[in-house]
Design an enzyme around this catalytic site. Structure first.
Site, PDB file in Angstrom:
ATOM      1  N   ALA A   8     -36.184 -19.096  57.018  1.00  0.00           N
ATOM      2  CA  ALA A   8     -36.431 -18.948  55.584  1.00  0.00           C
ATOM      3  C   ALA A   8     -37.212 -20.111  54.986  1.00  0.00           C
ATOM      4  O   ALA A   8     -37.735 -19.991  53.871  1.00  0.00           O
ATOM      5  CB  ALA A   8     -35.104 -18.794  54.842  1.00  0.00           C
ATOM      6  N   TYR A   9     -37.282 -21.241  55.681  1.00  0.00           N
ATOM      7  CA  TYR A   9     -38.019 -22.384  55.150  1.00  0.00           C
ATOM      8  C   TYR A   9     -39.511 -22.061  55.139  1.00  0.00           C
ATOM      9  O   TYR A   9     -40.164 -21.997  56.178  1.00  0.00           O
ATOM     10  CB  TYR A   9     -37.761 -23.638  55.985  1.00  0.00           C
ATOM     11  CG  TYR A   9     -36.330 -24.142  55.957  1.00  0.00           C
ATOM     12  CD1 TYR A   9     -35.421 -23.713  54.989  1.00  0.00           C
ATOM     13  CD2 TYR A   9     -35.886 -25.061  56.893  1.00  0.00           C
ATOM     14  CE1 TYR A   9     -34.114 -24.174  54.961  1.00  0.00           C
ATOM     15  CE2 TYR A   9     -34.576 -25.538  56.876  1.00  0.00           C
ATOM     16  CZ  TYR A   9     -33.698 -25.088  55.915  1.00  0.00           C
ATOM     17  OH  TYR A   9     -32.400 -25.550  55.902  1.00  0.00           O
TER      18      TYR A   9
END
Length: 342
Positions: free
Chosen positions: A61-62
């Site tokens: 998700a980064y």
């Protein structure tokens, strides 16, 4: 650098690990954390490895995978020197199956993470959060498949509540699925909720703790305090002080104490806050991020000394707050049968 085991696994990790949420800066939220490009990332990895850091933490998700891509390229040619920690489960797209801890999403998410990282195996793969809409049996059996396939060495979780974690551990034991060896949590002098239930559970069940945001998004860096606002361009200034959960005056008093101890130990304020965490039960590693070389170099030596017991107690007292129910009852009315973890 000090090294600690992750629970009863074969993973031995540095007490300080490098967080890579600053790699990429793929949207406004992550740009407030940092915009580290590949050249800068390679330099940060070089510095971390030279200091003895062996664990590097990321997540799909980064910046929608950009952090994993940059980390993968930055560690090329030295895979044998690093422990890769990544996470999956948060939303990655707009489709219904682009989120959660279903078998479909986890297998696809893990495969995508492996491609971005350019590796065959992720050493420590965490569920980024608890999915109440997917049966835990489905989640844990999917993780079992990933381990059996050699795609993941060990599994962990992040941001679970006590009953989430305990139910997962019980089911894993019942079905002989891989057990969560690590819980990645938010914990600092400004946020000690972890101690109420999750720390006693981790002690009882032998689950190691990896701490994210140990400086509470920079609030414990020494750059914010009484009459001193967050520096312009910092994450706190950009996103707000969502990480502070104690009254403002108590926060100012705590920072004053941290500054006093920093002077006494001839250390940066951040070292005092980080070293306090390294003295806490179950903590295996602190994930430290850095926008630049100077930030990283400053914090990499935070494990090179030990606060004495008296100063740890002073910090305990300065950062204490009343627990929620039923913990206040356990720690007051029935304290003799519910001692605090040590």
């Amino acid at each position: 650098m000090e090294y600690r085991h992750i629970a009863n696994s074969d993973l031995k990790v540095s007490a300080l690990s490098l967080g890579t949420a600053t790699f990429g800066g793929g949207n406004d939220f992550y740009r407030a954390w940092g915009e580290t490009d590949l050249a800068q990332a390679r330099r940060l990895v070089d510095i971390a490895l030279d200091a003895g850091v062996n664990m590097f933490d990321t997540a799909d998700a980064y910046s929608k995978g950009l952090s994993e891509e940059i980390l993968g390229q930055a560690i090329q040619g030295r895979r044998d020197r690093v422990v890769i920690s990544s996470k999956g489960g948060l939303r990655m797209g707009t489709a219904p199956d682009d989120v959660g801890a279903t078998r479909k999403h986890l297998v696809e998410a893990c495969d995508a993470s492996l491609r971005r990282l350019g590796v065959e195996t992720i050493d420590l793969y965490h569920l980024h959060g608890f999915d109440m809409l997917t049966p835990l049996e489905e989640t844990l059996s999917a993780l079992d498949e990933l381990v059996r396939a050699g795609k993941v060495r060990h599994v962990g979780c992040s941001n679970y509540s006590g009953w989430h974690l305990m139910k997962a551990l019980a089911l894993a034991g019942e079905h002989k699925w891989p057990r969560y060896v690590c819980h990645q949590v938010y914990y600092s002098l400004l946020a000690r909720d972890f101690e109420w239930e999750l720390m006693p559970l981790a002690l009882d069940q032998q689950v190691s703790t990896v701490v994210w945001s140990p400086l509470s998004a920079g609030l414990l860096s020494g750059k914010v305090g009484r009459g001193q606002a967050a520096p312009e361009g910092s994450r706190v200034a950009s996103l707000g002080a969502r990480a502070m959960f104690i009254p403002q005056e108590q926060f100012f008093d705590l920072v004053d104490l941290l500054r006093s101890l920093a002077e006494a130990y001839a250390r940066p304020v951040s070292h005092i806050a980080l070293n306090w965490l390294l003295r806490r039960p179950t903590v295996a590693s602190l994930v430290i991020g850095a926008r630049n070389e100077a930030q990283l170099l400053e914090n990499l030596t935070a494990s090179d000394f030990k606060l004495n017991a008296q100063d740890v107690a002073r910090l305990d007292e300065a950062s204490a707050r009343e627990p929620a129910y039923p913990y206040w009852h356990q720690r007051s009315v029935y304290k003799e049968r519910n001692p605090a973890p040590v």
